[in-house]
Design a protein around this motif. Structure first.
Motif, PDB file in Angstrom:
ATOM      1  N   ASP A 170       1.115  -1.085  -0.333  1.00  0.00           N
ATOM      2  CA  ASP A 170       0.188  -0.191  -0.292  1.00  0.00           C
ATOM      3  C   ASP A 170       0.668   1.235   0.439  1.00  0.00           C
ATOM      4  O   ASP A 170       2.117   1.511   0.032  1.00  0.00           O
ATOM      5  N   HIS A 171       0.028   2.057   0.138  1.00  0.00           N
ATOM      6  CA  HIS A 171       1.053   3.780  -0.166  1.00  0.00           C
ATOM      7  C   HIS A 171       1.965   4.273   1.049  1.00  0.00           C
ATOM      8  O   HIS A 171       2.529   4.940   1.227  1.00  0.00           O
ATOM      9  N   ALA A 172       2.114   3.034   1.973  1.00  0.00           N
ATOM     10  CA  ALA A 172       2.367   3.305   3.568  1.00  0.00           C
ATOM     11  C   ALA A 172       4.148   2.040   3.261  1.00  0.00           C
ATOM     12  O   ALA A 172       5.195   2.842   3.812  1.00  0.00           O
ATOM     13  N   CYS A 173       4.120   2.067   1.911  1.00  0.00           N
ATOM     14  CA  CYS A 173       5.489   1.484   1.375  1.00  0.00           C
ATOM     15  C   CYS A 173       6.386   2.002   0.738  1.00  0.00           C
ATOM     16  O   CYS A 173       6.027   2.753  -0.525  1.00  0.00           O
ATOM     17  N   GLY A 174       7.597   1.897   0.492  1.00  0.00           N
ATOM     18  CA  GLY A 174       8.255   2.861   0.474  1.00  0.00           C
ATOM     19  C   GLY A 174       8.891   2.198  -0.802  1.00  0.00           C
ATOM     20  O   GLY A 174       8.843   0.842  -0.750  1.00  0.00           O
ATOM     21  N   ILE A 175       9.052   3.251  -1.874  1.00  0.00           N
ATOM     22  CA  ILE A 175       9.573   2.516  -3.025  1.00  0.00           C
ATOM     23  C   ILE A 175      10.872   3.571  -3.490  1.00  0.00           C
ATOM     24  O   ILE A 175      10.470   4.079  -3.684  1.00  0.00           O
ATOM     25  N   LYS A 176      12.130   2.495  -4.010  1.00  0.00           N
ATOM     26  CA  LYS A 176      13.042   3.526  -4.928  1.00  0.00           C
ATOM     27  C   LYS A 176      13.468   2.985  -6.182  1.00  0.00           C
ATOM     28  O   LYS A 176      13.256   1.422  -6.616  1.00  0.00           O
ATOM     29  N   VAL A 177      13.661   3.369  -7.110  1.00  0.00           N
ATOM     30  CA  VAL A 177      13.943   2.958  -8.386  1.00  0.00           C
ATOM     31  C   VAL A 177      15.413   3.073  -8.506  1.00  0.00           C
ATOM     32  O   VAL A 177      15.653   5.040  -8.630  1.00  0.00           O
ATOM     33  N   ASP A 178      16.090   2.753  -8.949  1.00  0.00           N
ATOM     34  CA  ASP A 178      17.432   2.771  -9.006  1.00  0.00           C
ATOM     35  C   ASP A 178      18.456   3.918  -8.011  1.00  0.00           C
ATOM     36  O   ASP A 178      18.762   4.985  -7.778  1.00  0.00           O
ATOM     37  N   GLY A 179      17.290   3.763  -6.436  1.00  0.00           N
ATOM     38  CA  GLY A 179      18.402   4.562  -5.570  1.00  0.00           C
ATOM     39  C   GLY A 179      17.145   6.012  -5.214  1.00  0.00           C
ATOM     40  O   GLY A 179      17.398   6.673  -3.529  1.00  0.00           O
ATOM     41  N   ARG A 180      16.380   6.334  -5.723  1.00  0.00           N
ATOM     42  CA  ARG A 180      15.786   7.482  -5.952  1.00  0.00           C
ATOM     43  C   ARG A 180      13.915   6.439  -5.107  1.00  0.00           C
ATOM     44  O   ARG A 180      13.544   6.587  -5.854  1.00  0.00           O
ATOM     45  N   GLU A 181      13.542   7.696  -4.446  1.00  0.00           N
ATOM     46  CA  GLU A 181      12.197   7.216  -4.134  1.00  0.00           C
ATOM     47  C   GLU A 181      11.570   8.154  -5.372  1.00  0.00           C
ATOM     48  O   GLU A 181      11.222   8.898  -5.934  1.00  0.00           O
ATOM     49  N   VAL A 182       9.826   6.558  -4.790  1.00  0.00           N
ATOM     50  CA  VAL A 182       9.106   7.476  -6.077  1.00  0.00           C
ATOM     51  C   VAL A 182       7.784   6.610  -5.388  1.00  0.00           C
ATOM     52  O   VAL A 182       8.028   6.656  -4.891  1.00  0.00           O
ATOM     53  N   GLN A 183       7.003   7.849  -6.661  1.00  0.00           N
ATOM     54  CA  GLN A 183       5.297   7.702  -6.437  1.00  0.00           C
ATOM     55  C   GLN A 183       5.422   6.646  -7.352  1.00  0.00           C
ATOM     56  O   GLN A 183       4.619   5.981  -8.319  1.00  0.00           O
ATOM     57  N   SER A 184       4.134   5.800  -6.205  1.00  0.00           N
ATOM     58  CA  SER A 184       3.027   4.589  -7.194  1.00  0.00           C
ATOM     59  C   SER A 184       2.056   5.334  -7.224  1.00  0.00           C
ATOM     60  O   SER A 184       1.308   6.432  -6.586  1.00  0.00           O
ATOM     61  N   THR A 185       1.115   4.129  -8.008  1.00  0.00           N
ATOM     62  CA  THR A 185      -0.351   5.024  -8.139  1.00  0.00           C
ATOM     63  C   THR A 185      -1.199   3.340  -8.070  1.00  0.00           C
ATOM     64  O   THR A 185      -0.143   2.329  -8.013  1.00  0.00           O
ATOM     65  N   GLU A 186      -2.284   3.322  -8.049  1.00  0.00           N
ATOM     66  CA  GLU A 186      -2.986   2.162  -7.876  1.00  0.00           C
ATOM     67  C   GLU A 186      -3.791   2.320  -9.231  1.00  0.00           C
ATOM     68  O   GLU A 186      -3.533   3.089  -9.841  1.00  0.00           O
ATOM     69  N   ASP A 187      -3.715   0.856  -9.597  1.00  0.00           N
ATOM     70  CA  ASP A 187      -4.371   0.178 -10.990  1.00  0.00           C
ATOM     71  C   ASP A 187      -5.949   0.266 -10.400  1.00  0.00           C
ATOM     72  O   ASP A 187      -6.394  -0.459 -11.642  1.00  0.00           O
ATOM     73  N   GLY A 188      -6.818   0.448  -9.923  1.00  0.00           N
ATOM     74  CA  GLY A 188      -7.906   0.146  -9.339  1.00  0.00           C
ATOM     75  C   GLY A 188      -8.389  -1.150  -8.809  1.00  0.00           C
ATOM     76  O   GLY A 188      -9.678  -1.686  -8.093  1.00  0.00           O
TER      77      GLY A 188
END
Length: 236
Positions: free
Chosen positions: A191-209
């Protein structure tokens, strides 16, 4: 099949290639038996009707959750499938595939037990069964009934990318990913409480419905393009 078949040996109708969409549909449901293969010749660009039909095929196809691959990629998957092995040892399925084959299908009603399996990236249950995604060329898989209350570990339910070097870190996961066209991964039990990094940088995710998080990243150019480091950290 190609446009030569759908146009009756290139006589008419020159828009006949559009009927390949029917072929894609009946080889996807109720059970997936073939990949999408847009196969055409240069002369599809010589007539307006055939060119519009081909454009329509691409437009409709690319609006679906497809994972475009090179023909050479698919050839290697076929060769790996011919040498894949499945065995039962101490109550677990032992899967051995190859460098390019990373998926197999379970019967309807079963899912992998992520807590007691190794080498499993995730899975996706559909009417035709459950597709299990592997992170390497070998895995040990324990199974559960579909309605069994499983440990809510985050996992990859779908992706338009190759995933390698997958590992779990507590209640998080980390892996490398590479895709050619608008690549992304869909994460379940995150969920949005999970932190996500791409190549070491924090990114924002979206929900797919459907309660899944979608993480996108830059595409790779060519079969040996760069991979991206994806890290997902979820709190208990």
């Amino acid at each position: 099949m190609n446009e030569n078949i759908y146009t009756n040996d290139w006589t008419r109708p020159f828009y006949g290639m559009v009927r390949v969409l029917e072929t894609y549909e009946i080889t996807e449901f109720p059970l997936r038996i073939k990949p999408v293969d847009i196969y055409f010749h240069f002369y599809s660009g010589t007539k307006l009707a055939s060119l519009k039909a081909l454009q329509n095929v691409y437009d409709v196809t690319l609006k679906q959750p497809v994972f475009p691959v090179y023909t050479s990629d698919f050839i290697q998957k076929v060769l790996d499938a011919r040498h894949a092995s499945v065995a039962m040892q101490e109550g677990q399925w032992q899967i051995r595939t190859g460098r390019s084959l990373r998926e197999f299908r379970l019967p309807v009603g079963e899912i992998p037990d992520l807590t007691h399996s190794s080498g499993v990236v995730g899975y996706l249950s559909v009417p035709g069964g459950t597709y299990v995604h592997l992170g390497d060329d070998q895995a040990s898989v324990s199974l559960l009934p579909l309605n069994h209350p499983a440990d809510p570990l985050p996992y990859v339910s779908a992706a338009t990318a190759y995933i390698t070097h997958f590992k779990r870190q507590g209640r998080g996961i980390r892996f490398d990913a590479r895709g050619y066209y608008q690549p992304y991964v869909l994460l379940s039990h995150a969920d949005h409480a999970c932190g996500i990094k791409v190549d070491g940088r924090e990114v924002q995710s979206t929900e797919d419905g459907k309660g899944r998080l979608k993480v996108s990243f830059p595409p790779s150019v060519g079969e040996q393009g760069p991979v991206h480091d994806i890290e997902v950290h979820c709190h208990d």
